[in-house]
Design an enzyme around this catalytic site. Structure first.
Site, PDB file in Angstrom:
ATOM      1  N   TYR A  71       0.843  -1.387  -0.098  1.00  0.00           N
ATOM      2  CA  TYR A  71      -0.032   0.271  -0.063  1.00  0.00           C
ATOM      3  C   TYR A  71       0.818   1.104   0.108  1.00  0.00           C
ATOM      4  CZ  TYR A  71      -4.388  -3.175   1.102  1.00  0.00           C
ATOM      5  OH  TYR A  71      -4.970  -3.764   1.775  1.00  0.00           O
ATOM      6  N   LEU A 107     -18.706  -1.093   1.126  1.00  0.00           N
ATOM      7  CA  LEU A 107     -19.269  -0.359   0.161  1.00  0.00           C
ATOM      8  C   LEU A 107     -18.671  -0.398  -1.383  1.00  0.00           C
ATOM      9  CD1 LEU A 107     -19.492   3.384   2.414  1.00  0.00           C
ATOM     10  CD2 LEU A 107     -20.742   1.418   1.821  1.00  0.00           C
ATOM     11  N   GLY A 156     -16.791   2.498  -2.298  1.00  0.00           N
ATOM     12  CA  GLY A 156     -17.582   3.034  -2.844  1.00  0.00           C
ATOM     13  C   GLY A 156     -19.091   3.496  -4.091  1.00  0.00           C
ATOM     14  N   LEU A 175     -21.566   1.308  -3.355  1.00  0.00           N
ATOM     15  CA  LEU A 175     -22.839   0.745  -3.280  1.00  0.00           C
ATOM     16  C   LEU A 175     -23.577   2.349  -2.759  1.00  0.00           C
ATOM     17  CD1 LEU A 175     -22.632  -2.016  -1.373  1.00  0.00           C
ATOM     18  CD2 LEU A 175     -24.634  -1.088  -3.482  1.00  0.00           C
ATOM     19  N   GLY A 222     -23.645   5.478  -4.177  1.00  0.00           N
ATOM     20  CA  GLY A 222     -24.557   5.981  -5.147  1.00  0.00           C
ATOM     21  C   GLY A 222     -23.562   7.045  -5.607  1.00  0.00           C
ATOM     22  N   LYS A 223     -22.961   7.469  -5.090  1.00  0.00           N
ATOM     23  CA  LYS A 223     -22.213   9.013  -5.611  1.00  0.00           C
ATOM     24  C   LYS A 223     -21.818   8.385  -7.324  1.00  0.00           C
ATOM     25  CE  LYS A 223     -17.293   7.283  -3.745  1.00  0.00           C
ATOM     26  NZ  LYS A 223     -16.763   8.103  -2.912  1.00  0.00           N
TER      27      LYS A 223
END
Length: 316
Positions: free
Chosen positions: A54, A243, A246, A248, A250-251
């Site tokens: 990472y 998510l 991200g 989920l 909705g963005k």
């Protein structure tokens, strides 16, 4: 409200929510990362996850920054070592990250030993609480399904590093006091059971206590064979990407196509692993739109619903 705690293993009490640091050092600057760590810690989270490769998208120039940032946070805030639980991971063979021990080309004892020492140096700590194999060694050319994929290709089977060799190296690190417990990540039921089998038959091999796999409403591969393995063998699951990167939230389905600094926009064309897993063109992602329309009628924050979906399982 403080995050509840539970015993992941003897003498290893962790918060039921774990903060991942995958974006620290690339998408998140040092000040941003420190602020996120502060907020998580103040909310009762004591469990933090990183990896030697990472942040992502992975680059030679930033490799190891996530571990470094976490170590800096602990020192800057003067937090007692026993107040935090740090998990990190050793990179398996990829054929891409040549800056990490030439690939690495395999996940043998030498690579594991060097990786443990490298993580300890970047964290500036004397031990790691949970040390995980990031993905199986047998993934290098035999297609072992991981990252939420479902298909295995036996035609590309090859001879991989023996699991006994990996457990021996990890056991030596435990004996040396460098790591306390071990776990797996992006594994299959076959892999989990093989690690357990070898540890059961050799007292010098440590037993895995957890497996960190992708899990969300868009990725439920865990719910089949892996759930049964973990239930009967008492292996905890650290479900990542609740998510779905991200999606989920909705963005990405907003009329403006989501903020420019949203990960799949910010790193478009640079993050092939993430884009292949969560392609916005996939029909399955239409489910996310439907779910968000339903949740828009609820008072509870949408993102919290997906977190609670994780926490309702006794295996998480």
């Amino acid at each position: 409200m403080s995050v509840p705690l539970f015993n992941l293993a003897p003498n290893l009490t962790v918060s039921r929510l774990c903060l991942g640091t995958m974006t620290f050092g690339e998408q998140n600057s040092l000040p941003q990362s420190l602020r996120l760590l502060d907020q998580a810690f103040d909310a009762g989270i004591n469990f933090f996850d990183s990896a030697e490769m990472y942040p992502v998208p992975q680059r030679a120039e930033t490799q190891g920054k996530s571990e470094e940032y976490f170590g800096q946070w602990v020192r800057k805030r003067k937090i007692s070592r026993d107040r935090v639980v740090i998990a990190t991971k050793v990179a398996g063979p990829s054929g891409q990250m040549s800056w990490i021990r030439d690939g690495p080309k395999c996940l043998d004892a030498k690579n594991i030993t060097e990786a443990v020492d490298g993580s300890l140096k970047r964290l500036q700590m004397d031990h790691i609480d949970l040390y995980q194999i990031h993905w199986p060694d047998r993934c290098v050319s035999s297609y072992v399904p991981m990252f939420g994929e479902t298909e295995y290709d036996p035609v590309r089977q090859f001879s991989s590093v023996p699991i006994e060799e990996q457990l021996d190296a990890l056991g030596r690190a435990v004996d040396a006091g460098k790591i306390r417990y071990i776990g797996l990540s992006n594994e299959t039921p076959y892999g989990v059971m093989k690690f357990l089998h070898f540890a059961e038959n050799n007292v010098h091999y440590p037993k895995i206590i957890s497996v960190q796999n992708s899990y969300s409403l868009l990725c439920r591969t865990f719910d089949s064979g892996m759930a049964e393995c973990c239930h009967h063998e008492r292996i905890y699951v650290l479900g990542y990407s609740p998510l779905a990167m991200g999606i989920l939230s909705g963005k990405y389905f907003a009329s403006d196509g989501a903020p420019s600094d949203a990960r799949l926009n910010l790193f478009k064309g640079r993050y092939s692993e993430g884009e292949s897993r969560y392609s916005l063109a996939r029909n399955t992602l239409k489910l996310a739109t439907m779910v968000n329309k339903i949740l828009s009628t609820l008072v509870l924050q949408k993102n919290m619903v997906f977190i609670l979906y994780h926490l309702q399982s006794p295996l998480f």
